[in-house]
Design a protein around this motif. Structure first.
Motif, PDB file in Angstrom:
ATOM      1  N   ALA A 168       0.828  -1.202   0.000  1.00  0.00           N
ATOM      2  CA  ALA A 168       0.000   0.000   0.000  1.00  0.00           C
ATOM      3  C   ALA A 168       0.865   1.256   0.000  1.00  0.00           C
ATOM      4  CB  ALA A 168      -0.931  -0.013   1.208  1.00  0.00           C
ATOM      5  N   GLU A 169       1.913   1.263   0.821  1.00  0.00           N
ATOM      6  CA  GLU A 169       2.823   2.412   0.874  1.00  0.00           C
ATOM      7  C   GLU A 169       3.501   2.643  -0.472  1.00  0.00           C
ATOM      8  OE1 GLU A 169       7.217   3.423   2.704  1.00  0.00           O
ATOM      9  OE2 GLU A 169       5.958   1.970   3.750  1.00  0.00           O
ATOM     10  N   LEU A 170       3.876   1.557  -1.140  1.00  0.00           N
ATOM     11  CA  LEU A 170       4.562   1.658  -2.422  1.00  0.00           C
ATOM     12  C   LEU A 170       3.610   1.962  -3.575  1.00  0.00           C
ATOM     13  CD1 LEU A 170       6.943  -1.421  -2.049  1.00  0.00           C
ATOM     14  CD2 LEU A 170       7.620   0.990  -1.990  1.00  0.00           C
ATOM     15  N   GLY A 171       2.317   1.825  -3.324  1.00  0.00           N
ATOM     16  CA  GLY A 171       1.346   1.993  -4.402  1.00  0.00           C
ATOM     17  C   GLY A 171       1.285   0.798  -5.320  1.00  0.00           C
ATOM     18  N   VAL A 172       1.528  -0.378  -4.769  1.00  0.00           N
ATOM     19  CA  VAL A 172       1.625  -1.609  -5.557  1.00  0.00           C
ATOM     20  C   VAL A 172       0.433  -2.516  -5.262  1.00  0.00           C
ATOM     21  CG1 VAL A 172       2.931  -3.768  -5.735  1.00  0.00           C
ATOM     22  CG2 VAL A 172       4.124  -1.578  -5.825  1.00  0.00           C
ATOM     23  N   ASP A 173      -0.059  -3.162  -6.295  1.00  0.00           N
ATOM     24  CA  ASP A 173      -1.094  -4.183  -6.164  1.00  0.00           C
ATOM     25  C   ASP A 173      -0.420  -5.487  -5.736  1.00  0.00           C
ATOM     26  OD1 ASP A 173      -3.043  -6.110  -6.449  1.00  0.00           O
ATOM     27  OD2 ASP A 173      -3.561  -5.596  -8.515  1.00  0.00           O
ATOM     28  N   PRO A 174      -0.684  -5.999  -4.517  1.00  0.00           N
ATOM     29  CA  PRO A 174      -0.002  -7.209  -4.061  1.00  0.00           C
ATOM     30  C   PRO A 174      -0.354  -8.453  -4.859  1.00  0.00           C
ATOM     31  CG  PRO A 174      -1.744  -6.597  -2.526  1.00  0.00           C
ATOM     32  CD  PRO A 174      -1.622  -5.466  -3.501  1.00  0.00           C
ATOM     33  N   GLU A 175      -1.406  -8.370  -5.676  1.00  0.00           N
ATOM     34  CA  GLU A 175      -1.772  -9.498  -6.530  1.00  0.00           C
ATOM     35  C   GLU A 175      -1.043  -9.456  -7.864  1.00  0.00           C
ATOM     36  OE1 GLU A 175      -3.761 -12.070  -5.572  1.00  0.00           O
ATOM     37  OE2 GLU A 175      -3.615 -11.074  -3.623  1.00  0.00           O
ATOM     38  N   ARG A 176      -0.254  -8.402  -8.091  1.00  0.00           N
ATOM     39  CA  ARG A 176       0.482  -8.288  -9.354  1.00  0.00           C
ATOM     40  C   ARG A 176       1.965  -8.046  -9.069  1.00  0.00           C
ATOM     41  NH1 ARG A 176      -1.915  -4.257 -13.534  1.00  0.00           N
ATOM     42  NH2 ARG A 176      -2.239  -2.886 -11.734  1.00  0.00           N
ATOM     43  N   LEU A 177       2.563  -8.999  -8.382  1.00  0.00           N
ATOM     44  CA  LEU A 177       3.988  -8.945  -8.069  1.00  0.00           C
ATOM     45  C   LEU A 177       4.745  -9.936  -8.948  1.00  0.00           C
ATOM     46  CD1 LEU A 177       4.054  -8.850  -4.154  1.00  0.00           C
ATOM     47  CD2 LEU A 177       4.572  -6.973  -5.724  1.00  0.00           C
ATOM     48  N   LEU A 178       5.815  -9.462  -9.522  1.00  0.00           N
ATOM     49  CA  LEU A 178       6.651 -10.266 -10.415  1.00  0.00           C
ATOM     50  C   LEU A 178       8.085 -10.215  -9.922  1.00  0.00           C
ATOM     51  CD1 LEU A 178       7.026 -11.706 -13.251  1.00  0.00           C
ATOM     52  CD2 LEU A 178       7.380  -9.410 -14.178  1.00  0.00           C
ATOM     53  N   VAL A 179       8.790 -11.352  -9.987  1.00  0.00           N
ATOM     54  CA  VAL A 179      10.217 -11.372  -9.703  1.00  0.00           C
ATOM     55  C   VAL A 179      10.947 -11.613 -11.012  1.00  0.00           C
ATOM     56  CG1 VAL A 179      10.214 -13.849  -9.115  1.00  0.00           C
ATOM     57  CG2 VAL A 179      12.039 -12.367  -8.253  1.00  0.00           C
ATOM     58  N   SER A 180      12.028 -10.837 -11.244  1.00  0.00           N
ATOM     59  CA  SER A 180      12.670 -10.854 -12.556  1.00  0.00           C
ATOM     60  C   SER A 180      14.170 -10.698 -12.417  1.00  0.00           C
ATOM     61  CB  SER A 180      12.110  -9.704 -13.410  1.00  0.00           C
ATOM     62  OG  SER A 180      12.782  -9.606 -14.651  1.00  0.00           O
ATOM     63  N   GLY A 181      14.905 -11.420 -13.256  1.00  0.00           N
ATOM     64  CA  GLY A 181      16.354 -11.265 -13.268  1.00  0.00           C
ATOM     65  C   GLY A 181      16.970 -11.990 -14.441  1.00  0.00           C
ATOM     66  N   ALA A 182      18.203 -11.621 -14.742  1.00  0.00           N
ATOM     67  CA  ALA A 182      18.950 -12.249 -15.828  1.00  0.00           C
ATOM     68  C   ALA A 182      20.199 -12.900 -15.276  1.00  0.00           C
ATOM     69  CB  ALA A 182      19.319 -11.213 -16.889  1.00  0.00           C
ATOM     70  N   SER A 183      20.572 -14.039 -15.866  1.00  0.00           N
ATOM     71  CA  SER A 183      21.782 -14.767 -15.496  1.00  0.00           C
ATOM     72  C   SER A 183      21.690 -15.199 -14.027  1.00  0.00           C
ATOM     73  CB  SER A 183      23.013 -13.910 -15.790  1.00  0.00           C
ATOM     74  OG  SER A 183      24.188 -14.689 -15.790  1.00  0.00           O
ATOM     75  N   ALA A 184      22.623 -14.778 -13.171  1.00  0.00           N
ATOM     76  CA  ALA A 184      22.494 -15.103 -11.754  1.00  0.00           C
ATOM     77  C   ALA A 184      21.185 -14.562 -11.203  1.00  0.00           C
ATOM     78  CB  ALA A 184      23.671 -14.537 -10.973  1.00  0.00           C
ATOM     79  N   GLY A 185      20.760 -13.390 -11.710  1.00  0.00           N
ATOM     80  CA  GLY A 185      19.484 -12.835 -11.282  1.00  0.00           C
ATOM     81  C   GLY A 185      18.310 -13.715 -11.670  1.00  0.00           C
ATOM     82  N   GLY A 186      18.421 -14.402 -12.814  1.00  0.00           N
ATOM     83  CA  GLY A 186      17.389 -15.348 -13.203  1.00  0.00           C
ATOM     84  C   GLY A 186      17.346 -16.549 -12.281  1.00  0.00           C
ATOM     85  N   GLY A 187      18.531 -17.070 -11.923  1.00  0.00           N
ATOM     86  CA  GLY A 187      18.577 -18.178 -10.977  1.00  0.00           C
ATOM     87  C   GLY A 187      18.032 -17.787  -9.615  1.00  0.00           C
ATOM     88  N   LEU A 188      18.387 -16.583  -9.153  1.00  0.00           N
ATOM     89  CA  LEU A 188      17.892 -16.122  -7.860  1.00  0.00           C
ATOM     90  C   LEU A 188      16.396 -15.842  -7.912  1.00  0.00           C
ATOM     91  CD1 LEU A 188      20.896 -13.871  -6.845  1.00  0.00           C
ATOM     92  CD2 LEU A 188      20.131 -15.942  -5.665  1.00  0.00           C
ATOM     93  N   SER A 189      15.877 -15.409  -9.047  1.00  0.00           N
ATOM     94  CA  SER A 189      14.434 -15.242  -9.184  1.00  0.00           C
ATOM     95  C   SER A 189      13.724 -16.585  -9.043  1.00  0.00           C
ATOM     96  CB  SER A 189      14.101 -14.609 -10.542  1.00  0.00           C
ATOM     97  OG  SER A 189      14.595 -13.288 -10.619  1.00  0.00           O
ATOM     98  N   ALA A 190      14.307 -17.623  -9.623  1.00  0.00           N
ATOM     99  CA  ALA A 190      13.741 -18.962  -9.451  1.00  0.00           C
ATOM    100  C   ALA A 190      13.807 -19.394  -7.993  1.00  0.00           C
ATOM    101  CB  ALA A 190      14.494 -19.957 -10.336  1.00  0.00           C
ATOM    102  N   ALA A 191      14.900 -19.073  -7.311  1.00  0.00           N
ATOM    103  CA  ALA A 191      15.032 -19.409  -5.893  1.00  0.00           C
ATOM    104  C   ALA A 191      13.989 -18.684  -5.055  1.00  0.00           C
ATOM    105  CB  ALA A 191      16.443 -19.059  -5.409  1.00  0.00           C
ATOM    106  N   VAL A 192      13.745 -17.406  -5.368  1.00  0.00           N
ATOM    107  CA  VAL A 192      12.731 -16.640  -4.632  1.00  0.00           C
ATOM    108  C   VAL A 192      11.350 -17.259  -4.831  1.00  0.00           C
ATOM    109  CG1 VAL A 192      11.521 -14.421  -4.596  1.00  0.00           C
ATOM    110  CG2 VAL A 192      14.018 -14.489  -4.563  1.00  0.00           C
ATOM    111  N   ALA A 193      11.045 -17.688  -6.046  1.00  0.00           N
ATOM    112  CA  ALA A 193       9.752 -18.334  -6.292  1.00  0.00           C
ATOM    113  C   ALA A 193       9.619 -19.613  -5.474  1.00  0.00           C
ATOM    114  CB  ALA A 193       9.592 -18.619  -7.783  1.00  0.00           C
ATOM    115  N   LEU A 194      10.698 -20.393  -5.377  1.00  0.00           N
ATOM    116  CA  LEU A 194      10.672 -21.603  -4.558  1.00  0.00           C
ATOM    117  C   LEU A 194      10.483 -21.262  -3.081  1.00  0.00           C
ATOM    118  CD1 LEU A 194      13.612 -23.538  -6.255  1.00  0.00           C
ATOM    119  CD2 LEU A 194      11.206 -24.242  -6.280  1.00  0.00           C
ATOM    120  N   LEU A 195      11.207 -20.252  -2.604  1.00  0.00           N
ATOM    121  CA  LEU A 195      11.088 -19.848  -1.202  1.00  0.00           C
ATOM    122  C   LEU A 195       9.672 -19.371  -0.890  1.00  0.00           C
ATOM    123  CD1 LEU A 195      14.508 -18.019  -0.851  1.00  0.00           C
ATOM    124  CD2 LEU A 195      13.713 -19.849   0.670  1.00  0.00           C
TER     125      LEU A 195
END
Length: 340
Positions: A168-195
């Motif tokens: 709410a403070e950020l002005g973000v819809d909590p139902e529309r959250l995306l995690v994104s990254g490339a290379s190591a960031g892509g692997g860590l994005s997959a890890a965040v989804a698992l967590l």
């Protein structure tokens, strides 16, 4: 540490002789040459990690320069880190005319988990803010070998939790959250989804895995085809995974929150967008990850771009295949975030 015969739980059938590499798209070759000239001046080896960090720090422009003349605003914050760990630095990027209920993107930078800062990934967030009104958060995760294992993934997950709690403070819809990254960031994005799945954490609308670094075993055909060639080769990969995992590498002690390909269950994950070049080291592990998601009945969109090197769309932006890749990626983002 990098002995390919010491694959631990890896299927021995994946150990294959090196074959000829897939040729590069000729239109991409000038960009690859420029990329290599920029980033490969100091080969990445255990003893050169610090020198590479210093070199990479000179490559990426500061955030002030990245946003110059662009209708976005930004701010740095310190947020709580994982339990018992230091606070985490983040940078928030939002459009100047941001409206409540915007989609939110957690951006995770590349660099093999051994190099880089959050400002490696702010370009994507600036672009999303301008074109789609997205509010982005770039996270400064801890690097290996100083902070090995799951430290980086835990930092990124802490940023996701904070982002959801402060939606709410950020002005973000909590139902529309995306995690994104490339290379190591892509692997860590997959890890965040698992967590997030395993801990009952924030619900993600999707996970964008761009040329993701997923598997420490480095035993696929593509990992052998790009040995000594390419923008991120087999040797760089070995250096990074040795730094991340130390003596645990190639054993069953490797956590899927460090190397997501080690996850035995890929069910009930948010929709995944997985893209990779056909002419790069991460090709086969990316294809395998998508295949395993599909095997559980999950949603994944996979793009393997012919003749494309690691990170091609950023360094060869005018090539036909790069433009196609950007268009396909944007199409998926618009669909999962319900953008017009």
């Amino acid at each position: 540490m990098s002995d390919p015969s010491a694959v631990g739980t890896a299927d021995a059938s994946t150990i294959v002789p090196a074959s000829r590499p897939v040729p590069y798209d000729p239109e991409l070759e000038p960009g690859l040459v420029a990329f290599l000239d920029l980033v490969e001046r100091i080969p990445l080896r255990p003893e050169t990690i610090l020198a590479n960090r210093a070199h990479f720090a000179t490559i990426i422009p500061p955030i002030e320069q990245q946003v110059a003349g662009v209708p976005v605003e930004w701010e740095d914050r310190l947020i709580p880190g994982p339990p018992g760990a230091p606070d985490v630095a983040i940078t928030i990027v939002r459009p100047v005319d941001a409206v409540p209920g915007a989609p939110g993107v957690l951006g995770i930078h590349g660099g093999g988990q051994v190099l880089g800062t959050r400002f490696f990934g702010t370009g994507e967030l600036i672009d999303l803010a301008v074109r789609h009104g997205v509010v982005g958060v770039a996270v400064e995760y801890r690097l290996s070998p100083e902070h090995p294992g799951t430290a980086a993934g835990e930092d990124c997950y802490a940023a996701l939790v904070w982002m959801a709690q402060r939606a709410a403070e950020l002005g973000v819809d909590p139902e529309r959250l995306l995690v994104s990254g490339a290379s190591a960031g892509g692997g860590l994005s997959a890890a965040v989804a698992l967590l997030a799945r395993d801990r009952g954490g924030p619900r993600l609308a999707g996970q964008l895995l761009n040329c993701p670094m997923l598997d420490d075993r480095n035993s696929t055909p593509s990992s052998r085809q790009y040995d000594g060639i390419g923008a991120w080769d087999r040797n760089n990969n070995d250096t990074a995974w040795d730094a991340i995992l130390g003596e645990d590498r190639f054993t069953d002690r490797v956590s899927p929150y460090a190397a997501p390909a080690r996850a035995t269950d890929l069910s009930d994950l948010p929709p995944a967008y997985i893209e990779v070049g056909a002419a790069e080291v991460f090709r086969d592990e990316a294809v395998d990850y998508a295949t395993r998601i599909w095997a559980t009945g999950g949603a994944a969109e996979l793009h393997v771009w012919s003749g494309a090197y690691h990170g091609f769309s950023g360094f060869s932006p005018d090539a036909i295949v790069s433009r196609a890749a950007v268009e396909a990626r944007d199409s998926w983002v618009r669909r999962v975030l319900r953008l017009r």
